[in-house]
Design a protein around this motif. Structure first.
Motif, PDB file in Angstrom:
ATOM      1  N   ALA A 332      43.006  14.877  39.072  1.00 43.55           N
ATOM      2  CA  ALA A 332      43.745  15.836  39.897  1.00 43.55           C
ATOM      3  C   ALA A 332      44.950  15.147  40.525  1.00 43.55           C
ATOM      4  O   ALA A 332      44.934  13.947  40.792  1.00 43.55           O
ATOM      5  CB  ALA A 332      42.838  16.403  40.988  1.00 43.55           C
ATOM      6  N   LYS A 333      45.981  15.920  40.775  1.00 45.29           N
ATOM      7  CA  LYS A 333      47.190  15.361  41.373  1.00 45.29           C
ATOM      8  C   LYS A 333      47.283  15.792  42.822  1.00 45.29           C
ATOM      9  O   LYS A 333      47.166  16.960  43.134  1.00 45.29           O
ATOM     10  CB  LYS A 333      48.426  15.819  40.600  1.00 45.29           C
ATOM     11  N   SER A 334      47.513  14.829  43.695  1.00 44.34           N
ATOM     12  CA  SER A 334      47.585  15.137  45.123  1.00 44.34           C
ATOM     13  C   SER A 334      48.987  15.620  45.466  1.00 44.34           C
ATOM     14  O   SER A 334      49.946  15.390  44.741  1.00 44.34           O
ATOM     15  CB  SER A 334      47.232  13.904  45.948  1.00 44.34           C
ATOM     16  N   LYS A 335      49.092  16.254  46.607  1.00 50.79           N
ATOM     17  CA  LYS A 335      50.377  16.774  47.042  1.00 50.79           C
ATOM     18  C   LYS A 335      51.212  15.666  47.686  1.00 50.79           C
ATOM     19  O   LYS A 335      50.727  14.617  48.051  1.00 50.79           O
ATOM     20  CB  LYS A 335      50.164  17.911  48.061  1.00 50.79           C
ATOM     21  N   VAL A 336      52.488  15.947  47.859  1.00 54.17           N
ATOM     22  CA  VAL A 336      53.370  14.984  48.499  1.00 54.17           C
ATOM     23  C   VAL A 336      53.022  14.886  49.977  1.00 54.17           C
ATOM     24  O   VAL A 336      52.861  15.895  50.658  1.00 54.17           O
ATOM     25  CB  VAL A 336      54.838  15.431  48.328  1.00 54.17           C
ATOM     26  N   GLY A 337      52.912  13.689  50.477  1.00 55.89           N
ATOM     27  CA  GLY A 337      52.543  13.497  51.869  1.00 55.89           C
ATOM     28  C   GLY A 337      53.705  13.716  52.810  1.00 55.89           C
ATOM     29  O   GLY A 337      54.864  13.556  52.453  1.00 55.89           O
ATOM     30  N   ILE A 338      53.414  14.078  54.054  1.00 57.57           N
ATOM     31  CA  ILE A 338      54.435  14.201  55.082  1.00 57.57           C
ATOM     32  C   ILE A 338      54.691  12.811  55.656  1.00 57.57           C
ATOM     33  O   ILE A 338      53.774  12.179  56.170  1.00 57.57           O
ATOM     34  CB  ILE A 338      53.972  15.156  56.207  1.00 57.57           C
ATOM     35  N   PRO A 339      55.900  12.273  55.570  1.00 54.71           N
ATOM     36  CA  PRO A 339      56.167  10.924  56.050  1.00 54.71           C
ATOM     37  C   PRO A 339      55.883  10.783  57.536  1.00 54.71           C
ATOM     38  O   PRO A 339      56.050  11.720  58.309  1.00 54.71           O
ATOM     39  CB  PRO A 339      57.656  10.731  55.752  1.00 54.71           C
ATOM     40  N   ARG A 340      55.480   9.586  57.911  1.00 52.68           N
ATOM     41  CA  ARG A 340      55.119   9.305  59.292  1.00 52.68           C
ATOM     42  C   ARG A 340      56.295   8.813  60.122  1.00 52.68           C
ATOM     43  O   ARG A 340      56.233   8.800  61.339  1.00 52.68           O
ATOM     44  CB  ARG A 340      54.012   8.238  59.324  1.00 52.68           C
ATOM     45  N   ASN A 341      57.357   8.341  59.480  1.00 48.44           N
ATOM     46  CA  ASN A 341      58.468   7.815  60.261  1.00 48.44           C
ATOM     47  C   ASN A 341      59.782   8.158  59.589  1.00 48.44           C
ATOM     48  O   ASN A 341      59.850   8.589  58.445  1.00 48.44           O
ATOM     49  CB  ASN A 341      58.328   6.298  60.430  1.00 48.44           C
ATOM     50  N   GLY A 342      60.856   7.947  60.319  1.00 48.19           N
ATOM     51  CA  GLY A 342      62.178   8.319  59.850  1.00 48.19           C
ATOM     52  C   GLY A 342      62.711   7.461  58.728  1.00 48.19           C
ATOM     53  O   GLY A 342      63.772   7.747  58.178  1.00 48.19           O
ATOM     54  N   ARG A 343      62.045   6.365  58.360  1.00 48.28           N
ATOM     55  CA  ARG A 343      62.528   5.513  57.280  1.00 48.28           C
ATOM     56  C   ARG A 343      62.291   6.147  55.915  1.00 48.28           C
ATOM     57  O   ARG A 343      62.859   5.732  54.928  1.00 48.28           O
ATOM     58  CB  ARG A 343      61.845   4.143  57.356  1.00 48.28           C
ATOM     59  N   GLN A 344      61.410   7.143  55.848  1.00 49.70           N
ATOM     60  CA  GLN A 344      61.170   7.831  54.592  1.00 49.70           C
ATOM     61  C   GLN A 344      61.932   9.151  54.587  1.00 49.70           C
ATOM     62  O   GLN A 344      62.319   9.663  55.611  1.00 49.70           O
ATOM     63  CB  GLN A 344      59.673   8.082  54.406  1.00 49.70           C
ATOM     64  N   GLY A 345      62.107   9.711  53.396  1.00 50.90           N
ATOM     65  CA  GLY A 345      62.815  10.967  53.310  1.00 50.90           C
ATOM     66  C   GLY A 345      64.310  10.734  53.145  1.00 50.90           C
ATOM     67  O   GLY A 345      64.766   9.711  52.638  1.00 50.90           O
ATOM     68  N   VAL A 346      65.122  11.712  53.587  1.00 50.58           N
ATOM     69  CA  VAL A 346      66.575  11.668  53.424  1.00 50.58           C
ATOM     70  C   VAL A 346      67.217  11.445  54.779  1.00 50.58           C
ATOM     71  O   VAL A 346      66.910  12.139  55.745  1.00 50.58           O
ATOM     72  CB  VAL A 346      67.088  12.989  52.813  1.00 50.58           C
ATOM     73  N   ARG A 347      68.124  10.483  54.849  1.00 60.92           N
ATOM     74  CA  ARG A 347      68.857  10.252  56.086  1.00 60.92           C
ATOM     75  C   ARG A 347      70.035  11.219  56.157  1.00 60.92           C
ATOM     76  O   ARG A 347      70.758  11.390  55.172  1.00 60.92           O
ATOM     77  CB  ARG A 347      69.347   8.811  56.179  1.00 60.92           C
ATOM     78  N   LYS A 348      70.226  11.838  57.327  1.00 60.54           N
ATOM     79  CA  LYS A 348      71.302  12.824  57.449  1.00 60.54           C
ATOM     80  C   LYS A 348      72.669  12.209  57.214  1.00 60.54           C
ATOM     81  O   LYS A 348      73.586  12.855  56.698  1.00 60.54           O
ATOM     82  CB  LYS A 348      71.242  13.487  58.831  1.00 60.54           C
ATOM     83  N   GLU A 349      72.829  10.932  57.598  1.00 62.24           N
ATOM     84  CA  GLU A 349      74.128  10.292  57.398  1.00 62.24           C
ATOM     85  C   GLU A 349      74.417  10.036  55.915  1.00 62.24           C
ATOM     86  O   GLU A 349      75.559   9.773  55.538  1.00 62.24           O
ATOM     87  CB  GLU A 349      74.211   8.976  58.181  1.00 62.24           C
TER      88      GLU A 349
END
Length: 387
Positions: A332-349
């Motif tokens: 089974a494939k798990s879903k994408v996790g919600i990152p715990r800190n601002g270092r993950q994901g997309v930086r607005k700048e």
């Protein structure tokens, strides 16, 4: 804790396209709002609405049964010659189906397009709001509603604002709030009068005269408002910002979050392509500690209301989604996790404003009331992010 897989349950046609011959107006089947009702059994109950008509649906599982024995000819069996040989028909379970049954239809109460429905905490009533009026309904009565807010002027040329969203307080059945295109949020108490034209409190951030321009009135319009689960805070979204209000302090918001600060130089282009009129929703987390709202290019942001250092921006994108999926137990494939800190994901700048696709936008989203799980609608895709 093992991640769960979401599987298809059922689908049904809620509304059909209609035509109002008196006003020469086509009424789309598009659903504007869905609200769940509390259930006391295994059936699911929900309110759905298009521009004009609200429906109460019951979704339940039904067992189909078939007749296996009868007195008809079956192969070499001869028909019964006397009453002693008559066979009683027998029913045996065949299969289970999911049925959607319309229990009530609440129609002909709104002259303008319905933009909000909200179920009261008493479990007996709900409100529906259009551009100029808010009606109160009893769930068991579909041919009568009570008008509790009416901002329609005597002369429509004097119209200066419209209602954009409305919601009941999650715990106190006498309170509800509604937002307007003027950037105000009004809290009303139904105990004060039957017609709540006079609000109990008004939440509004004064506009800076120095920053006023042609687009100020458009971008200040509140597109969505939500109560926190405890009813203490209000979350509001306009085009550029997200605001958190303390219900006991109407002087100013306790936090103002810039969502689209990088779009300020492009307001003229957004006005020309009508994107400036997009209505973004917002959501509290179940514990009220986080807030979420959408943006363009299928970006959406999660904000830690206690510390801005933990804010994160993610993208609901098929390619990125598949790349981050990992194999789980039994393949089974798990879903994408919600990152715990601002270092993950997309930086607005790092967002390239000149290459933003304004046709891809996150207008609708939902946060699970008890779990750290969110659902994000991106065009015709639904993304589930879970911790």
């Amino acid at each position: 804790k093992q991640g769960c897989e979401y599987k298809f349950y059922t689908e049904f046609q809620s509304h059909e396209p209609e035509f109002d011959y008196l006003k020469s107006l086509e009424i789309e089947e598009k659903i504007n709002r869905i609200k769940w009702l509390k259930s006391n059994n295994n059936s699911l109950y929900m309110l759905t609405t298009n521009d004009k008509t609200i429906k109460l649906w019951k979704v339940c599982e039904k067992a189909l049964k078939l007749v296996t024995e009868n007195n008809l000819l079956d192969g070499d069996r001869a028909p019964p010659v006397d009453i002693s040989r008559l066979r009683l028909p027998k029913l045996v379970p065949h299969e289970n189906i999911i049925a959607a049954i319309p229990r009530k239809i609440y129609a002909n109460a709104h002259a303008y397009h319905i933009n909000s429905i909200s179920v009261n905490s008493d479990g007996e009533t709900y409100l529906s709001a259009d551009d100029l009026r808010i009606n109160l309904w009893n769930l068991g009565i579909n041919n009568q509603s009570f008008n509790i807010v009416d901002i329609k002027p005597t002369n429509m040329e004097d119209l200066t604002e419209v209602i954009t969203a409305a919601e009941f307080h999650p715990q106190s059945c006498n309170y509800f709030m509604y937002s307007s295109s003027k950037g105000t949020i009004k809290l009303c108490d139904m105990r004060e009068s039957a017609l709540c034209d006079q609000h109990a409190k008004q939440f509004e951030e004064p506009e800076d005269p120095g920053s006023k321009n042609f687009f100020s009135e458009i971008i200040s319009s509140v597109s969505d408002v939500r109560f926190s689960s405890d009813g203490r805070y209000i979350l509001s979204r306009d085009y550029l910002t997200l605001r958190v209000w303390d219900i006991n302090m109407d002087r100013q918001p306790v936090r103002t979050i810039s969502v689209h600060d990088y779009l300020k130089p492009k307001l003229c282009d957004l006005y020309e392509n009508d994107c400036i009129f997009d209505k973004f929703e917002c959501n509290f987390s179940g514990d009220g500690k986080h807030a979420m709202t959408g943006s363009y290019n299928n970006y959406f942001s999660i904000y830690d209301l206690a510390s801005s250092e933990n804010d994160v921006t993610l993208q609901a994108d098929k390619n990125a989604f598949r790349a981050k999926r990992v194999q789980g137990p039994n393949g089974a494939k798990s879903k994408v996790g919600i990152p715990r800190n601002g270092r993950q994901g997309v930086r607005k700048e790092d967002i390239d404003v000149d290459n933003i696709d304004f046709n891809r936008k996150i207008l609708h989203s939902s946060w699970h009331p008890k779990e750290n799980t969110i659902a994000v609608a991106a065009t015709n895709n639904l993304f589930i992010f879970t911790d």
